[in-house]
Design an enzyme around this catalytic site. Sequence first.
Site, short mmCIF file in Angstrom:
data_model
loop_
_atom_site.label_atom_id
_atom_site.label_comp_id
_atom_site.label_asym_id
_atom_site.label_seq_id
_atom_site.Cartn_x
_atom_site.Cartn_y
_atom_site.Cartn_z
N GLU A 194 7.69 -49.20 5.80
CA GLU A 194 7.43 -48.36 7.01
C GLU A 194 8.33 -48.88 7.95
O GLU A 194 8.52 -48.35 9.15
CB GLU A 194 5.89 -48.71 7.43
N ASP A 208 1.74 -65.70 -0.23
CA ASP A 208 1.01 -67.15 -0.96
C ASP A 208 0.10 -66.62 -2.09
O ASP A 208 -0.62 -65.78 -1.89
CB ASP A 208 0.44 -67.74 0.11
#
Length: 524
Positions: free
Chosen positions: A250, A196
């Site tokens: 990751e 956002d």
Amino acid sequence: MAQPFTWWQRGLIYQVYPRSFLDSNADGTGDLPGITQKLEYLQWLGVDAIWISPIYPSPMVDFGYDVANYTDVDPIFGTLADFDELLKQAHAKDIRVILDYVPNHTSDQHPWFRESRASRTNAKRDWYIWRDTPNNWLSVFGGSAWTFDEATRQYYYHAYLKEQPDLNWRNPAVQDAMYDVLRFWFDKGVDGFRIDALRQVMKHQDLPDNPPNPNWQPGRDPYQSLLLTYSADQPELMDVVHRFREVAEEYKDRVLIGELWLSIQRLVAYYGENGRGLHLPFNFHLILTPWQAHQISGLIDTYEQALPPDAWPNWVLGNHDRSRIATRVGAAQARVAAMLLLTLRGTPTLYNGDEIGMHDVPIPPELVQDPFEHNVPGIGAGRDPERTPLQWNDFPNAGFTAAKEPWLPLADDYRSCNVAAQQSDPRSMLSLHRALIYLRRKMPALSVGTYMHVYTDDDLLVYERAVAQERVRVALNLSHRERQLEWRAPRGKVLLSTHLDRDGEVGPRLDLRPDEGVVALLDQ
Ligand code: GLC
């Protein structure tokens, strides 16, 4: 094809605005079990991923975009267990789940801000942006972006509401805490994030005044009266974006999407060099460009040319912040718009309700919810009209809620315009969306093929998508009158018309009816 394509490249993303999707517990507001109940519908429609607007604990001053705890669920939406169930059931249906991540600001009720405002010497003081004197920056939602805090006699900065203080991303402790938020949800199995207000996350170190915007006129949105020279799109933001990407890497196969209201040239910078940036910097330019064939054609060319090598395009027609497409271009052209969105090169994002042609709902003053409308009245800033409840059927409250009143009023046409009615109408807007989505899935030319501009005039936009031997031509009539198109290509076979009533051969000419779009497969 040598290049493998991932789920977020081939797939369709569907935005769920959770307050308005489906209310399972009769409190008038949609919730997570409501989304879970409708997964079957989304699977039927052909959705590959849902992005859910914020579900976190929040005072709801900005309807969830004021987050008081990044790692829990607001009781209005349910519990963490409800979320886990939604995720499990979505994955079982091969639907990915993307959450909204709000890094720019927290709620003023977040424990971090409560501490920060407690005293000038608090360990979290520097987690937010405090100054003795404000600069001239404005809040997106009206007025100054600085609020004076009586207790500690300093101003804090908020790009949005005063209840949404901006985090200080120059503080490494803030960064670490916010990267851990991503890991919390990734560990649960969330497939990605829509980030956002990304452009505002980094501000110029010295917070200089923003210069006036020479193109602004009184009567327009006051926020636009200044250029965002020092308050958005700062060079240091790229370092943060790189870190977001590292965290995503990751894990396997996750996607990062950025909310970036920027020019195309600046927008594409957020792909980063060598794939180190966002997977999909949201491309809002179909929302911003006038609905006219030359303009749209020019936009597609500009965007295609600006994309860095290996960057994957994306297109958005509507969302919870902007007037709905059916209202912007009218019901007939909204069908052409659907064909455009679902045949362009790049990942499409579809806003809930647009698949049945929902329009903006006028909200009487006493029912206005959006603080933007309260703070900046009279210019149509409010976002309630595009956030009204989904129209599921012709039952009371459109099957959205068993409560007496939904949190926002329903459209007055819900008895005829609803999912159930359109599911049984083979020519409905919903049937058109589903047909387009399945065609896109079935044909590699449409899901992953190249884009080639063919022809544009005042009314028509014609392009081709191709992969290997498969060549698909899309001809869109953006006008309300009949048009003829010289085909100038091998003959073709109509795969789909926006009117859903036509097949057969095309060429050497194509007659297009008013507001008609056609997808055709060219003979080899
Ligand atoms: C984004 C959201 C909008 C929200 C604002 C502040 O623009 O899409 O709904 O109000 O950020 O978080």
